[in-house]
Design a protein around this motif. Structure first.
Motif, PDB file in Angstrom:
ATOM      1  N   LEU A  68       0.568  -1.310   0.248  1.00 13.59           N
ATOM      2  CA  LEU A  68      -0.158  -0.180  -0.355  1.00 13.59           C
ATOM      3  C   LEU A  68       0.721   1.231   0.048  1.00 13.59           C
ATOM      4  CD1 LEU A  68      -2.526   1.432   0.115  1.00 13.59           C
ATOM      5  CD2 LEU A  68      -2.653   0.931   2.946  1.00 13.59           C
ATOM      6  N   VAL A  69       0.461   1.836  -0.879  1.00 11.21           N
ATOM      7  CA  VAL A  69       1.445   3.001  -0.827  1.00 11.21           C
ATOM      8  C   VAL A  69       0.834   4.118  -1.633  1.00 11.21           C
ATOM      9  CG1 VAL A  69       3.661   1.844  -2.035  1.00 11.21           C
ATOM     10  CG2 VAL A  69       1.721   2.773  -3.845  1.00 11.21           C
ATOM     11  N   SER A  70       1.496   5.288  -1.336  1.00 10.25           N
ATOM     12  CA  SER A  70       0.398   6.804  -2.175  1.00 10.25           C
ATOM     13  C   SER A  70       0.728   6.470  -3.165  1.00 10.25           C
ATOM     14  CB  SER A  70       1.425   7.636  -1.775  1.00 10.25           C
ATOM     15  OG  SER A  70       1.100   9.078  -1.693  1.00 10.25           O
ATOM     16  N   GLY A  71      -1.539   7.190  -3.321  1.00 13.70           N
ATOM     17  CA  GLY A  71      -0.936   7.142  -4.976  1.00 13.70           C
ATOM     18  C   GLY A  71      -0.837   8.309  -5.645  1.00 13.70           C
ATOM     19  N   ARG A  72      -1.626   9.229  -5.149  1.00 15.54           N
ATOM     20  CA  ARG A  72      -0.901  10.328  -6.198  1.00 15.54           C
ATOM     21  C   ARG A  72       0.203  10.481  -6.068  1.00 15.54           C
ATOM     22  NH1 ARG A  72      -5.432  12.756  -6.252  1.00 15.54           N
ATOM     23  NH2 ARG A  72      -7.583  13.020  -5.334  1.00 15.54           N
ATOM     24  N   LEU A  73       1.287  10.206  -5.453  1.00 14.89           N
ATOM     25  CA  LEU A  73       2.739   9.463  -5.465  1.00 14.89           C
ATOM     26  C   LEU A  73       2.856   9.146  -6.261  1.00 14.89           C
ATOM     27  CD1 LEU A  73       5.385  10.897  -5.073  1.00 14.89           C
ATOM     28  CD2 LEU A  73       5.776   9.562  -2.823  1.00 14.89           C
ATOM     29  N   LEU A  74       2.328   7.302  -6.710  1.00 16.91           N
ATOM     30  CA  LEU A  74       3.250   6.982  -7.757  1.00 16.91           C
ATOM     31  C   LEU A  74       2.844   7.324  -9.039  1.00 16.91           C
ATOM     32  CD1 LEU A  74       3.941   4.149  -8.196  1.00 16.91           C
ATOM     33  CD2 LEU A  74       1.810   2.919  -7.229  1.00 16.91           C
ATOM     34  N   ALA A  75       1.778   7.653  -8.755  1.00 12.95           N
ATOM     35  CA  ALA A  75       1.032   8.202 -10.395  1.00 12.95           C
ATOM     36  C   ALA A  75       1.918   9.728 -10.595  1.00 12.95           C
ATOM     37  CB  ALA A  75      -0.133   8.957 -10.008  1.00 12.95           C
ATOM     38  N   ASP A  76       2.131  10.379  -9.701  1.00 14.56           N
ATOM     39  CA  ASP A  76       3.232  11.469 -10.669  1.00 14.56           C
ATOM     40  C   ASP A  76       4.185  10.810 -10.829  1.00 14.56           C
ATOM     41  OD1 ASP A  76       1.676  12.906  -9.903  1.00 14.56           O
ATOM     42  OD2 ASP A  76       1.809  13.696  -8.099  1.00 14.56           O
ATOM     43  N   ILE A  77       4.674   9.507 -10.515  1.00 19.09           N
ATOM     44  CA  ILE A  77       6.332   9.004 -10.522  1.00 19.09           C
ATOM     45  C   ILE A  77       6.104   8.239 -12.342  1.00 19.09           C
ATOM     46  CG2 ILE A  77       7.563   7.224 -10.130  1.00 19.09           C
ATOM     47  CD1 ILE A  77       7.177   8.200  -7.202  1.00 19.09           C
ATOM     48  N   CYS A  78       4.831   7.815 -12.140  1.00 15.51           N
ATOM     49  CA  CYS A  78       4.642   7.098 -13.239  1.00 15.51           C
ATOM     50  C   CYS A  78       4.460   7.711 -14.457  1.00 15.51           C
ATOM     51  CB  CYS A  78       3.604   6.283 -13.354  1.00 15.51           C
ATOM     52  SG  CYS A  78       3.895   4.703 -12.470  1.00 15.51           S
ATOM     53  N   SER A 105      12.450   5.328  -4.310  1.00 19.48           N
ATOM     54  CA  SER A 105      12.440   3.833  -3.152  1.00 19.48           C
ATOM     55  C   SER A 105      10.844   4.526  -2.202  1.00 19.48           C
ATOM     56  CB  SER A 105      12.823   4.130  -2.161  1.00 19.48           C
ATOM     57  OG  SER A 105      12.909   3.101  -0.849  1.00 19.48           O
ATOM     58  N   LEU A 106       9.794   3.602  -1.824  1.00 18.00           N
ATOM     59  CA  LEU A 106       8.525   4.297  -1.794  1.00 18.00           C
ATOM     60  C   LEU A 106       8.336   3.851  -0.007  1.00 18.00           C
ATOM     61  CD1 LEU A 106       6.315   4.235  -4.381  1.00 18.00           C
ATOM     62  CD2 LEU A 106       7.628   6.327  -3.806  1.00 18.00           C
ATOM     63  N   GLN A 107       7.882   4.366   0.815  1.00 21.62           N
ATOM     64  CA  GLN A 107       7.549   4.267   2.103  1.00 21.62           C
ATOM     65  C   GLN A 107       5.734   3.593   1.970  1.00 21.62           C
ATOM     66  OE1 GLN A 107       9.279   4.308   4.841  1.00 21.62           O
ATOM     67  NE2 GLN A 107       7.687   2.998   5.389  1.00 21.62           N
ATOM     68  N   THR A 108       6.063   2.327   2.524  1.00 15.76           N
ATOM     69  CA  THR A 108       4.530   2.056   2.238  1.00 15.76           C
ATOM     70  C   THR A 108       4.110   1.543   3.813  1.00 15.76           C
ATOM     71  OG1 THR A 108       5.829  -0.361   3.698  1.00 15.76           O
ATOM     72  CG2 THR A 108       5.217  -0.041   0.922  1.00 15.76           C
ATOM     73  N   MET A 109       2.389   2.027   3.614  1.00 12.88           N
ATOM     74  CA  MET A 109       1.362   1.724   5.015  1.00 12.88           C
ATOM     75  C   MET A 109       1.162   0.310   5.122  1.00 12.88           C
ATOM     76  SD  MET A 109      -0.768   5.189   3.609  1.00 12.88           S
ATOM     77  CE  MET A 109      -0.550   5.059   1.915  1.00 12.88           C
ATOM     78  N   PRO A 110       0.456   0.397   6.312  1.00 12.17           N
ATOM     79  CA  PRO A 110       0.094  -1.045   6.537  1.00 12.17           C
ATOM     80  C   PRO A 110      -0.690  -1.683   6.431  1.00 12.17           C
ATOM     81  CG  PRO A 110      -0.699   0.652   8.643  1.00 12.17           C
ATOM     82  CD  PRO A 110       0.235   1.519   7.610  1.00 12.17           C
ATOM     83  N   VAL A 111      -0.783  -3.192   5.143  1.00  8.58           N
ATOM     84  CA  VAL A 111      -2.110  -3.546   4.440  1.00  8.58           C
ATOM     85  C   VAL A 111      -2.928  -3.111   5.283  1.00  8.58           C
ATOM     86  CG1 VAL A 111      -2.231  -5.120   2.843  1.00  8.58           C
ATOM     87  CG2 VAL A 111      -0.023  -3.802   2.578  1.00  8.58           C
ATOM     88  N   GLU A 112      -3.261  -4.331   6.384  1.00 10.26           N
ATOM     89  CA  GLU A 112      -3.448  -4.965   7.561  1.00 10.26           C
ATOM     90  C   GLU A 112      -4.992  -3.735   7.858  1.00 10.26           C
ATOM     91  OE1 GLU A 112      -0.244  -4.093   9.831  1.00 10.26           O
ATOM     92  OE2 GLU A 112      -1.109  -4.890   7.628  1.00 10.26           O
ATOM     93  N   ASP A 113      -4.546  -2.211   7.511  1.00 13.28           N
ATOM     94  CA  ASP A 113      -5.141  -1.487   7.548  1.00 13.28           C
ATOM     95  C   ASP A 113      -6.658  -0.942   6.657  1.00 13.28           C
ATOM     96  OD1 ASP A 113      -4.109  -1.290  10.134  1.00 13.28           O
ATOM     97  OD2 ASP A 113      -2.943   0.736  10.294  1.00 13.28           O
ATOM     98  N   TYR A 114      -6.240  -1.608   5.508  1.00 15.10           N
ATOM     99  CA  TYR A 114      -6.703  -1.294   4.835  1.00 15.10           C
ATOM    100  C   TYR A 114      -8.037  -1.796   4.369  1.00 15.10           C
ATOM    101  CZ  TYR A 114      -7.581   1.239  -0.308  1.00 15.10           C
ATOM    102  OH  TYR A 114      -8.201   1.651  -1.177  1.00 15.10           O
ATOM    103  N   PRO A 115      -9.224  -1.037   3.954  1.00  9.34           N
ATOM    104  CA  PRO A 115     -10.511  -1.324   4.081  1.00  9.34           C
ATOM    105  C   PRO A 115     -11.061  -2.382   3.391  1.00  9.34           C
ATOM    106  CG  PRO A 115     -11.034   0.776   3.519  1.00  9.34           C
ATOM    107  CD  PRO A 115      -9.679   0.534   3.921  1.00  9.34           C
ATOM    108  N   THR A 116     -11.632  -3.277   2.906  1.00 10.25           N
ATOM    109  CA  THR A 116     -12.173  -4.107   1.866  1.00 10.25           C
ATOM    110  C   THR A 116     -12.429  -3.797   0.900  1.00 10.25           C
ATOM    111  OG1 THR A 116     -12.280  -6.057   3.321  1.00 10.25           O
ATOM    112  CG2 THR A 116     -13.190  -6.364   1.394  1.00 10.25           C
ATOM    113  N   LEU A 117     -13.168  -3.570  -0.186  1.00  4.86           N
ATOM    114  CA  LEU A 117     -13.595  -2.833  -1.263  1.00  4.86           C
ATOM    115  C   LEU A 117     -14.714  -3.705  -1.419  1.00  4.86           C
ATOM    116  CD1 LEU A 117     -10.781  -1.592  -2.079  1.00  4.86           C
ATOM    117  CD2 LEU A 117     -11.827  -1.637  -4.557  1.00  4.86           C
TER     118      LEU A 117
END
Length: 377
Positions: A68-78, A105-117
């Motif tokens: 789980l990474v920052s979505g906006r940052l990853l989009a800007d990088i891509c 190198s991107l900092q990740t966030m805890p996947v287990e805290d992410y809600p289920t879609l």
């Protein structure tokens, strides 16, 4: 987790999944983009408890996993990466992205805290992606933008067999678009109130494939949700959004059954004329339209202020009249209409005008009703 993927395919999927990320998330993890790698490829997901987006794409996965990474940052990088394959590796608490000689190198966030879609409701039917995108773009023209009246910020989708209607209003104008589609069952009858912004963005983003699948449940699993699925670059795009609560006003009766005055006008000429005349219109004042002797006279400005007048041709059927409209609302409706000529139909000067394409197809028609504004004396 470790995978290798085509740069364009990855960038397109990241941009699509990240497009609806909240600007001010209620929780930090909701700003994240969930990356799931498995033998079947990649799944990129975003969710803010209201709208979810899920993009699947093919990739060479050498190690399964999630990040789980920052979505906006990853989009800007891509968007800035060179045209070379992208390799992503999860290394402890960080995700490494390599493309050519570029390394991030991107900092990740805890996947287990992410809600289920949420799960997609059962498919209700399919519609041409290009026609649906065009119809939605027309319908959202009249949708409200005042969050104090949330019901009016939506587009009401009404499905009756193979007919689909899109309705939107902000109390000052009303849009109505009809189109045909392919229902799952011939007697399908259902309605939903969908946030206009989400609907507009979604319809526009799903035009890569020929069809869009619409999933709407009238009850049971998925109730309160609408889902859309279509093709994207290298995979499938799927999005869901929560429906708006509340009773949408019964607006169909606002369209009059007959008209006493109808003016046929060249659309492009009228648009350019309204833009010019409106330059001198004070804020929140109307542009006056006077129909007479097969001509349309447009006026704006009054008193000691700047004034403008211009005359264009109009094929007038019925009695002449003088009325006025918010120039921006008038332009919004005119530019949403297809074709070279438009009909402006009136019952009387103080009642709304119904604007439509002169050669509109009854099976896929668009009508725009606009309330008049009080004219300055």
């Amino acid at each position: 987790m470790k995978f290798r993927v085509d740069r364009d395919v990855f960038a397109d999927a990241v941009a699509w999944a990240a497009r609806s990320l909240p600007v001010r998330p209620s929780s930090p993890v909701l700003a994240g983009l969930l990356i799931e790698a498995s033998d079947e490829g990649l799944v990129l997901s975003s969710f803010d408890y209201e709208t979810s987006a899920r993009a699947t794409l093919k990739a060479e996965v050498s190690a399964e996993g999630k990040a789980l990474v920052s979505g906006r940052l990853l989009a800007d990088i891509c968007r800035s990466l060179p045209a070379k394959p992208v390799e992503v590796t999860l290394e402890g608490p960080r995700a490494s992205l390599v493309c050519g000689s570029a390394r991030f190198s991107l900092q990740t966030m805890p996947v287990e805290d992410y809600p289920t879609l949420p799960q997609m409701p059962a498919a209700t039917g399919t519609v041409s992606s290009s026609e649906f995108a065009h119809a939605v773009a027309q319908a959202v023209t009249a949708a409200g933008r005042d969050d104090m009246l949330p019901v009016l910020t939506g587009v009401r989708i009404e499905i009756d067999g193979s007919s689909m209607a899109l309705l939107a209003t902000d109390r000052f104008r009303l849009s109505h678009r009809e189109l045909t589609w392919n229902p799952r069952t011939p007697d399908e009858s259902v309605a939903a109130l969908v946030p206009a912004k989400v609907l507009g963005d979604t319809a526009k983003s799903l035009t890569s494939g020929e069809e869009v699948t619409i999933a709407l449940s009238a009850g049971g699993t998925g109730e309160g949700l609408i889902g859309f699925e279509g093709s994207g670059l290298g995979g499938v795009r799927r999005t869901t959004t929560r429906l708006l609560d509340g009773e949408f006003p019964k607006v169909r009766s606002l369209f009059p059954s007959e008209h006493l005055t109808v003016a046929k006008v060249n659309k492009a000429e009228l648009v350019e004329t309204v833009k010019r005349v409106a330059l001198v219109a004070e804020r929140n004042t109307a542009v006056q339209l006077r129909f007479e002797d097969n001509s349309l006279v447009l006026d704006a400005g009054s008193g000691d202020e700047a004034q403008a007048t211009e005359v264009i041709e109009a094929d007038l059927q019925g009695e002449g009249l003088t009325t006025g409209f918010n120039p921006q609302f008038l332009l919004d409706g005119l530019t949403a209409i297809d074709g070279e000529m438009v009909d402006l139909a009136f019952t009387q000067a103080t009642k709304p005008v119904v604007i439509s394409g002169t050669d509109a197809d009854d099976g896929s028609s668009f009508r725009y009703l606009l309330m008049p504004r009080r004219l300055l004396s």
